[in-house]
Design a protein around this motif. Structure first.
Motif, PDB file in Angstrom:
ATOM      1  N   VAL A 262     189.061  49.281   8.786  1.00 54.90           N
ATOM      2  CA  VAL A 262     188.043  50.523   9.516  1.00 54.90           C
ATOM      3  C   VAL A 262     188.977  51.744   9.656  1.00 54.90           C
ATOM      4  O   VAL A 262     188.938  52.584   9.451  1.00 54.90           O
ATOM      5  CB  VAL A 262     187.537  50.233  10.986  1.00 54.90           C
ATOM      6  N   GLU A 263     190.270  51.358   9.981  1.00 55.16           N
ATOM      7  CA  GLU A 263     191.580  52.414  10.279  1.00 55.16           C
ATOM      8  C   GLU A 263     191.994  52.866   8.830  1.00 55.16           C
ATOM      9  O   GLU A 263     192.309  54.121   8.862  1.00 55.16           O
ATOM     10  CB  GLU A 263     192.556  51.704  11.048  1.00 55.16           C
ATOM     11  N   LYS A 264     192.002  52.119   7.970  1.00 52.51           N
ATOM     12  CA  LYS A 264     192.678  52.499   6.568  1.00 52.51           C
ATOM     13  C   LYS A 264     191.945  52.860   5.649  1.00 52.51           C
ATOM     14  O   LYS A 264     192.328  53.549   4.651  1.00 52.51           O
ATOM     15  CB  LYS A 264     193.704  51.309   6.121  1.00 52.51           C
ATOM     16  N   ASP A 265     190.743  52.335   5.583  1.00 49.75           N
ATOM     17  CA  ASP A 265     189.669  52.570   4.264  1.00 49.75           C
ATOM     18  C   ASP A 265     188.419  53.383   4.449  1.00 49.75           C
ATOM     19  O   ASP A 265     188.059  52.848   5.421  1.00 49.75           O
ATOM     20  CB  ASP A 265     189.318  50.970   3.673  1.00 49.75           C
TER      21      ASP A 265
ATOM     22  N   ARG B  74     185.781  53.501   3.157  1.00 44.53           N
ATOM     23  CA  ARG B  74     184.443  52.580   2.899  1.00 44.53           C
ATOM     24  C   ARG B  74     184.246  51.808   4.377  1.00 44.53           C
ATOM     25  O   ARG B  74     182.810  51.860   4.749  1.00 44.53           O
ATOM     26  CB  ARG B  74     184.701  51.752   1.833  1.00 44.53           C
ATOM     27  N   PHE B  75     185.019  51.190   4.741  1.00 44.54           N
ATOM     28  CA  PHE B  75     184.978  50.377   6.057  1.00 44.54           C
ATOM     29  C   PHE B  75     184.651  51.273   7.120  1.00 44.54           C
ATOM     30  O   PHE B  75     183.804  51.029   8.100  1.00 44.54           O
ATOM     31  CB  PHE B  75     186.050  49.489   6.049  1.00 44.54           C
ATOM     32  N   ALA B  76     185.247  52.549   7.214  1.00 45.15           N
ATOM     33  CA  ALA B  76     185.094  53.412   8.401  1.00 45.15           C
ATOM     34  C   ALA B  76     183.774  53.974   8.362  1.00 45.15           C
ATOM     35  O   ALA B  76     183.125  54.078   9.467  1.00 45.15           O
ATOM     36  CB  ALA B  76     186.196  54.590   8.247  1.00 45.15           C
ATOM     37  N   ILE B  77     183.294  54.368   7.059  1.00 42.71           N
ATOM     38  CA  ILE B  77     181.731  54.792   7.180  1.00 42.71           C
ATOM     39  C   ILE B  77     181.059  53.794   7.504  1.00 42.71           C
ATOM     40  O   ILE B  77     179.941  53.807   8.148  1.00 42.71           O
ATOM     41  CB  ILE B  77     181.632  55.474   5.904  1.00 42.71           C
ATOM     42  N   ALA B  78     181.099  52.373   7.013  1.00 46.30           N
ATOM     43  CA  ALA B  78     180.413  51.357   7.387  1.00 46.30           C
ATOM     44  C   ALA B  78     180.263  50.999   8.810  1.00 46.30           C
ATOM     45  O   ALA B  78     179.197  50.815   9.497  1.00 46.30           O
ATOM     46  CB  ALA B  78     180.918  50.051   6.644  1.00 46.30           C
ATOM     47  N   TRP B  79     181.271  51.278   9.567  1.00 48.26           N
ATOM     48  CA  TRP B  79     181.271  51.031  11.034  1.00 48.26           C
ATOM     49  C   TRP B  79     180.519  52.051  11.739  1.00 48.26           C
ATOM     50  O   TRP B  79     180.171  51.955  12.689  1.00 48.26           O
ATOM     51  CB  TRP B  79     182.939  50.912  11.571  1.00 48.26           C
ATOM     52  N   GLU B  80     180.837  53.420  11.266  1.00 49.87           N
ATOM     53  CA  GLU B  80     179.891  54.570  11.670  1.00 49.87           C
ATOM     54  C   GLU B  80     178.424  54.154  11.684  1.00 49.87           C
ATOM     55  O   GLU B  80     177.667  54.459  12.522  1.00 49.87           O
ATOM     56  CB  GLU B  80     180.228  55.583  11.158  1.00 49.87           C
ATOM     57  N   LEU B  81     178.015  53.694  10.426  1.00 48.59           N
ATOM     58  CA  LEU B  81     176.728  53.270  10.475  1.00 48.59           C
ATOM     59  C   LEU B  81     176.060  52.179  11.271  1.00 48.59           C
ATOM     60  O   LEU B  81     174.973  52.314  11.654  1.00 48.59           O
ATOM     61  CB  LEU B  81     176.240  52.667   8.764  1.00 48.59           C
ATOM     62  N   ILE B  82     176.999  51.005  11.441  1.00 50.39           N
ATOM     63  CA  ILE B  82     176.875  49.952  12.252  1.00 50.39           C
ATOM     64  C   ILE B  82     176.578  50.556  13.676  1.00 50.39           C
ATOM     65  O   ILE B  82     175.876  49.956  14.489  1.00 50.39           O
ATOM     66  CB  ILE B  82     177.786  49.000  12.330  1.00 50.39           C
ATOM     67  N   THR B  83     177.322  51.545  14.336  1.00 51.20           N
ATOM     68  CA  THR B  83     177.370  52.146  15.668  1.00 51.20           C
ATOM     69  C   THR B  83     176.635  53.189  15.710  1.00 51.20           C
ATOM     70  O   THR B  83     176.309  53.581  16.746  1.00 51.20           O
ATOM     71  CB  THR B  83     178.982  52.253  16.195  1.00 51.20           C
ATOM     72  N   GLY B  84     175.835  53.386  14.822  1.00 52.11           N
ATOM     73  CA  GLY B  84     174.871  54.568  14.884  1.00 52.11           C
ATOM     74  C   GLY B  84     175.433  56.257  14.796  1.00 52.11           C
ATOM     75  O   GLY B  84     174.588  56.912  15.332  1.00 52.11           O
ATOM     76  N   LYS B  85     176.611  56.186  14.576  1.00 51.37           N
ATOM     77  CA  LYS B  85     177.367  57.481  14.557  1.00 51.37           C
ATOM     78  C   LYS B  85     177.124  58.467  13.470  1.00 51.37           C
ATOM     79  O   LYS B  85     177.565  59.639  13.341  1.00 51.37           O
ATOM     80  CB  LYS B  85     178.879  57.091  14.861  1.00 51.37           C
ATOM     81  N   ARG B  86     176.370  57.654  12.268  1.00 48.74           N
ATOM     82  CA  ARG B  86     176.121  58.294  11.060  1.00 48.74           C
ATOM     83  C   ARG B  86     174.875  58.182  10.403  1.00 48.74           C
ATOM     84  O   ARG B  86     174.418  56.825  10.586  1.00 48.74           O
ATOM     85  CB  ARG B  86     177.483  58.178  10.041  1.00 48.74           C
ATOM     86  N   ALA B  87     174.169  58.813   9.833  1.00 46.99           N
ATOM     87  CA  ALA B  87     172.852  58.681   9.086  1.00 46.99           C
ATOM     88  C   ALA B  87     173.351  57.962   7.716  1.00 46.99           C
ATOM     89  O   ALA B  87     174.064  58.511   7.174  1.00 46.99           O
ATOM     90  CB  ALA B  87     172.067  59.694   9.143  1.00 46.99           C
ATOM     91  N   LEU B  88     172.286  57.368   7.296  1.00 43.12           N
ATOM     92  CA  LEU B  88     172.415  56.596   6.094  1.00 43.12           C
ATOM     93  C   LEU B  88     172.000  57.688   5.051  1.00 43.12           C
ATOM     94  O   LEU B  88     170.803  57.908   5.211  1.00 43.12           O
ATOM     95  CB  LEU B  88     171.687  54.982   5.957  1.00 43.12           C
TER      96      LEU B  88
ATOM     97  N   ASP C 275     173.018  59.198   0.734  1.00 45.85           N
ATOM     98  CA  ASP C 275     173.336  59.095  -0.609  1.00 45.85           C
ATOM     99  C   ASP C 275     174.872  58.826  -0.416  1.00 45.85           C
ATOM    100  O   ASP C 275     175.573  58.042  -1.118  1.00 45.85           O
ATOM    101  CB  ASP C 275     172.939  59.958  -1.701  1.00 45.85           C
ATOM    102  N   GLN C 276     175.373  59.735   0.158  1.00 43.30           N
ATOM    103  CA  GLN C 276     176.882  59.907   0.305  1.00 43.30           C
ATOM    104  C   GLN C 276     177.639  58.821   0.963  1.00 43.30           C
ATOM    105  O   GLN C 276     178.591  58.385   0.461  1.00 43.30           O
ATOM    106  CB  GLN C 276     177.537  61.509   1.039  1.00 43.30           C
ATOM    107  N   ALA C 277     176.828  58.575   1.906  1.00 44.25           N
ATOM    108  CA  ALA C 277     177.654  57.117   2.635  1.00 44.25           C
ATOM    109  C   ALA C 277     177.364  55.879   1.921  1.00 44.25           C
ATOM    110  O   ALA C 277     178.197  55.162   1.751  1.00 44.25           O
ATOM    111  CB  ALA C 277     176.733  56.990   3.928  1.00 44.25           C
ATOM    112  N   LEU C 278     176.151  55.759   1.217  1.00 46.33           N
ATOM    113  CA  LEU C 278     176.098  54.586   0.248  1.00 46.33           C
ATOM    114  C   LEU C 278     176.864  54.749  -0.934  1.00 46.33           C
ATOM    115  O   LEU C 278     177.567  53.558  -1.133  1.00 46.33           O
ATOM    116  CB  LEU C 278     174.579  54.526  -0.303  1.00 46.33           C
ATOM    117  N   ASN C 279     177.277  55.718  -1.394  1.00 47.45           N
ATOM    118  CA  ASN C 279     178.366  55.822  -2.458  1.00 47.45           C
ATOM    119  C   ASN C 279     179.609  55.681  -2.116  1.00 47.45           C
ATOM    120  O   ASN C 279     180.587  54.951  -2.683  1.00 47.45           O
ATOM    121  CB  ASN C 279     178.127  57.266  -3.046  1.00 47.45           C
ATOM    122  N   THR C 280     179.823  56.019  -0.740  1.00 52.85           N
ATOM    123  CA  THR C 280     181.290  55.564  -0.368  1.00 52.85           C
ATOM    124  C   THR C 280     181.641  54.287   0.154  1.00 52.85           C
ATOM    125  O   THR C 280     182.502  53.722  -0.258  1.00 52.85           O
ATOM    126  CB  THR C 280     181.599  56.672   0.832  1.00 52.85           C
ATOM    127  N   ILE C 281     180.479  53.551   0.618  1.00 51.47           N
ATOM    128  CA  ILE C 281     180.559  52.312   1.010  1.00 51.47           C
ATOM    129  C   ILE C 281     180.853  51.352  -0.194  1.00 51.47           C
ATOM    130  O   ILE C 281     181.333  50.192  -0.096  1.00 51.47           O
ATOM    131  CB  ILE C 281     179.265  51.847   1.888  1.00 51.47           C
TER     132      ILE C 281
END
Length: 369
Positions: free
Chosen positions: A208-211, A213-227, A229-235
């Protein structure tokens, strides 16, 4: 020592397999033979017809798989499996300095050949062998040694940061816990499960700190970011975009009534030539159901799905009747690691012929009971 030498050996063994079958010395038996044949025929045929410049890869990814029956030529005893596991464990230990040296030198860990993916896959295999010897030994100095090696090898799988390897090993270990439920103490099963959970949680926290892909996944899990196309492509490492392009290719085939292409596929690396082209080169690597359908057609995809069904029906019916049966678990499980890891990559891997060969060895051993 190298992928070229390994593939040279596979060529020799494949030719020997065909020769033995032709001379009546080997029967094309095994529950995976016909699924592999159903996959191999459209793979080779579509490559010859549509992407002949990649014929070498077409042969490699079709005929090489048919080395599988050779694993049933002789019934090997438990001593073979014990020595084989010790060989893999030794290889895992000896490769550690190589992997670390290459990482420090180039920024990319690698065994003698390959890169991140090979580290993840090979150390998954080494982990399974260490686990088998750990369970087989049960106590004493060697028990502690295999325990440490198991944890170390699992650590290298997570160090590879390849999600396919981490997912393949984690789910396969859970499947093995199911097989071991009535043979190994609950304390050992709980330890393996907790170790895996701890390693996965720790790795995810670091990533989550280094990558990104995982940072955005964590933001989605915690509700800090909306899902989106950009998020899906990064993850997904652009797999969402690749999937959409592949879907367009499939829709175009259906609309234009390209029945032969739908049946046998467009051939190996057809992403270079189809419209819309793959964003990453030759394949539409997203979800294997789509990517394999485009390259190998309905027949090739049916072969893979049949193989999944045939393999896991054997896997989950595998009985551990005595302590020595634990030695068979790695050779039984290698294919599971690859299949699960291939869901978001692809069915083929350079190690696949060897993995199939070892699974057939386990099948043949079981025929003696």
């Amino acid at each position: 020592m190298s992928i070229s030498l390994f593939e040279g050996l596979i060529i020799i063994l494949t030719l020997y397999t065909f020769y033995s079958i032709a001379r009546g010395r080997l029967k094309p038996y095994g529950r995976l033979f016909f699924p592999l044949l159903l996959y191999a025929i459209p793979t080779l045929l579509s490559t010859i017809l549509y992407t002949p410049s990649h014929l070498g890869k077409g042969i490699e990814r079709s005929l090489f798989l048919l080395v599988y029956p050779l694993g049933g030529k002789e019934r090997l005893d438990y001593e073979f499996f014990k020595k084989f596991n010790l060989f893999l464990i030794t290889a895992g230990v000896l490769l550690i300095p190589v992997v670390i040296y290459k990482f420090l030198k180039t920024g990319q860990p690698a065994p003698l050949w390959g890169g991140w993916f090979e580290v993840g896959l090979l150390y998954s295999f080494f982990s399974l062998s260490a686990l088998a010897m750990l369970l087989y030994t049960r106590k004493g100095y060697y028990f502690l040694l295999y325990l440490l090696l198991f944890l170390l090898f699992v650590g290298f799988v997570f160090f590879s940061m390849r999600r396919s390897a981490m997912l393949g090993l984690a789910i396969t270990l859970i499947f093995l816990l199911y097989l071991l439920r009535s043979f190994v103490s609950k304390k050992v099963l709980a330890f393996v499960f907790l170790s895996l959970t701890f390693a996965g949680s720790l790795t995810f926290g670091i990533l989550v700190e280094k990558d990104p892909r995982f940072a955005i996944a964590w933001e989605l899990i915690t509700g800090k970011r909306a899902l989106d196309d950009q998020a899906l492509n990064t993850i997904s490492s652009l797999r969402w975009e690749i999937f959409k392009k592949g879907l367009e290719v499939l829709q175009k085939d259906i609309k234009e009534k390209n029945y032969l292409e739908l049946l046998i596929g467009h051939g190996i690396n057809s992403g270079y030539y189809l419209e819309p082209k793959s964003p990453v080169g030759g394949t539409y690597e997203s979800v294997f159901l789509l990517s394999e359908l485009i390259e190998k057609g309905v027949l090739g995809l049916a072969g893979i799905l049949w193989l999944w069904l045939a393999y896991y029906s054997f896997f989950f019916r595998f009985k551990i009747r005595q302590r020595e049966d634990l030695l068979l678990l790695p050779s039984l499980s290698f294919l599971s690691v690859l299949l699960i890891g291939s869901v978001f990559t692809g069915f083929w891997d350079a190690m696949l012929p060897w993995i199939l060969l070892m699974f057939r060895v386990v099948e043949r051993h079981g025929e003696g009971h």
